[in-house]
Design an enzyme around this catalytic site. Structure first.
Site, PDB file in Angstrom:
ATOM      1  N   HIS A   1      -3.675  -5.698   1.308  1.00 26.74           N
ATOM      2  CA  HIS A   1      -3.347  -6.041   2.692  1.00 26.74           C
ATOM      3  C   HIS A   1      -3.820  -7.460   2.994  1.00 26.74           C
ATOM      4  CE1 HIS A   1      -2.151  -1.994   3.894  1.00 26.74           C
ATOM      5  NE2 HIS A   1      -3.227  -1.523   3.301  1.00 26.74           N
TER       6      HIS A   1
ATOM      7  N   CYS B   1       0.833  -1.197   0.000  1.00 22.74           N
ATOM      8  CA  CYS B   1       0.000   0.000   0.000  1.00 22.74           C
ATOM      9  C   CYS B   1       0.878   1.261   0.000  1.00 22.74           C
ATOM     10  CB  CYS B   1      -0.960  -0.029   1.185  1.00 22.74           C
ATOM     11  SG  CYS B   1      -2.416   1.010   0.943  1.00 22.74           S
TER      12      CYS B   1
END
Length: 489
Positions: free
Chosen positions: A431, A333
């Protein structure tokens, strides 16, 4: 009839979230329909909900303990800090504004409407709502307009159990002092107390429990011993982020620079549980060690600021030396965005509009965009075909030559991430990759290590059951349940 009870604390990180999770599992096993609820939370470790929003990670774990899917109504107000004095405000799963702490006080009355709406929704589907407070019950300087602790308790008539942490010292003063400083009408909402994280012979604190009860008039509901298995559950606060797991001193070292606004750091938990892996948290002033097998750049709430912090530590120089030695790098991310050549924020998503050079280890560019992607995803990693399941939670679009070599392919055919030409550096927006046993085993194989084959998700269930057993032994759960009052919606 729906009943509710609120677990507040004498301070942050006294174990409120863990106790609510354990009680949720314990009362669910008794056949009750349980729902967790936290009116206001502050955390950069969030979870994607089934209804397409985001809530604090602790409430997602509590929902799991109760055997239900997480919902935005379990945490209607989520504050995601972006600086020492400002946070994004997420209401019922969606970001609505970025405000400074002083200005936030003016938001509280209107946010109470969302809090009460979400609370009513949960009450409509539950036998018992376990409400978690935030921070300290004795923050009298923030009492006006409060929606997180006594303000909520008073507004809804929800009785309170106060938790103190004996492991940090001064628990008698913390509990008795809370009674002394809060408004008498607030103190009247507190029906009992629990002393958490006790170590040693419990008979030595019998007089302490009696003294607290005498000075406060609150019922002593339990002296809870330290629960060492708690480290195997996802931590919500970076204060609970452990340095390394059972694999300390293991064969392969994974180094994680700790950024000021690190986010979704529970990505690390499954790795910490692997015996052949040591997860080393790198703090300011420390250099990236030369024996690192993998440097993992974690997510960030303020990517550009954390990138500048990364450079200020000299970690950019260390990281390039690591790659020259043949070391691997993975960015997740915000960490993925940092690895590119340029990182720009033209709309001022994270502050003033600006553009900065990235670390230059991936030939990609990222531009922050107002649209935030919140979605559960699944698919396969392209280098080895290993399956994965995880979630996206990000702003920004990343494009460039290395994105033509994606890391992941989703089940719907979309691709994600980028891989450098030499295969040593890669990044992804997903994630939770390492929570998938198959994907984690594949990553360890790339590093020359072998996974122990244990199921991470099954391990979480085992710990939640053990936590429920622990609280059933050391907390008077029958009395606590009897103290719960009919919910005022």
């Amino acid at each position: 009839m729906t009943r509710a009870i609120m677990i507040q604390g004498t301070g942050s990180d006294v174990g409120k979230s863990l106790i609510v999770a354990g009680l949720a599992r314990a009362f669910t096993r008794r056949g009750l329909r349980v729902r967790p609820f936290k009116p206001q939370n502050m955390s950069n470790n969030a979870a994607v909900t089934a209804d397409g929003g985001e809530i604090g990670r602790a409430q997602a774990l509590q929902a799991r303990a109760a055997g239900v899917a997480p919902s935005v109504h379990m945490n209607p107000v989520l504050l995601k800090p972006q600086s020492e004095i400002g946070s994004q405000v997420v209401v019922q799963g969606r970001m609505v504004a970025t405000v400074k702490a002083r200005d936030y006080q003016g938001w509280k009355p209107r946010l109470m409407e969302a809090v009460r709406d979400s609370f009513a929704r949960l009450c409509g589907e539950a036998d018992l709502v376990l409400v978690e407070g935030a921070g300290s019950a004795s923050e009298v300087n923030l009492r006006a307009g409060d929606i997180a602790n006594m303000g909520f308790a008073r507004a809804t008539g929800t009785p309170v159990v106060l938790v103190g942490d004996i492991d940090r010292g001064g628990v008698i003063a913390s509990l008795v002092g809370t009674k002394a400083v809060i408004d008498p009408d607030d103190a009247a909402m507190i029906r009992g107390f629990v002393v958490n994280r006790f170590r040693g012979d419990p008979s030595l604190f019998a007089d302490g429990m009696a003294l607290i009860a005498e000075r406060t008039g609150w019922a002593p509901l339990g002296l809870v011993p330290h629960f060492p298995m708690a480290v195997r559950l996802p931590a919500e606060d970076v204060l609970g982020l452990a340095g390394s797991g059972p694999g300390a001193g293991g064969r392969k070292r994974i180094v994680v620079p700790v950024l000021p606004r690190i986010a979704n750091f529970d990505d690390l938990d499954p790795l910490r549980a692997e015996p052949e892996v040591e997860v080393l948290l790198l703090h300011p002033g420390q250099a990236i060690p030369g024996d690192a097998a993998l440097v993992l750049l974690p997510g960030s709430k303020t990517t550009i600021d954390d990138l500048e912090f990364f450079r200020a530590q000299g970690w950019d120089v260390d990281l390039k030396a690591h790659v020259r030695r043949g070391g691997r790098v993975l960015g997740l991310c915000g960490g993925y965005q940092m690895l590119g050549t340029t990182l720009s924020d033209p709309h001022g998503i994270e502050g003033a509009p600006r553009s900065v050079p990235g670390l230059g280890l991936l030939a990609v560019e990222t531009a922050m965009t107002p649209l935030k992607r919140l979605e559960s995803v699944a698919g396969n990693s392209l280098p080895d075909g290993a399956p994965f399941a995880g979630y996206e939670m990000h702003v920004g679009e990343t494009v460039g030559p290395d994105a033509a070599r994606p890391l992941l392919r989703f089940a719907d055919g979309r691709v994600d991430g980028a891989v450098s030409a030499d295969g040593l550096v890669c990044g992804s927006y997903v994630h939770g990759l390492f929570s998938d046993d198959r994907q984690r085993a594949a990553w360890l194989a790339r590093l020359g290590a072998v996974s122990d084959g244990a199921s991470y998700e099954a391990g979480i269930e085992t710990v939640l059951d053990a936590l429920a057993d622990h609280l059933e032994r050391h907390v008077d759960c029958d009395r606590l349940l009897a103290l719960a009052a009919e919910a005022m919606r």
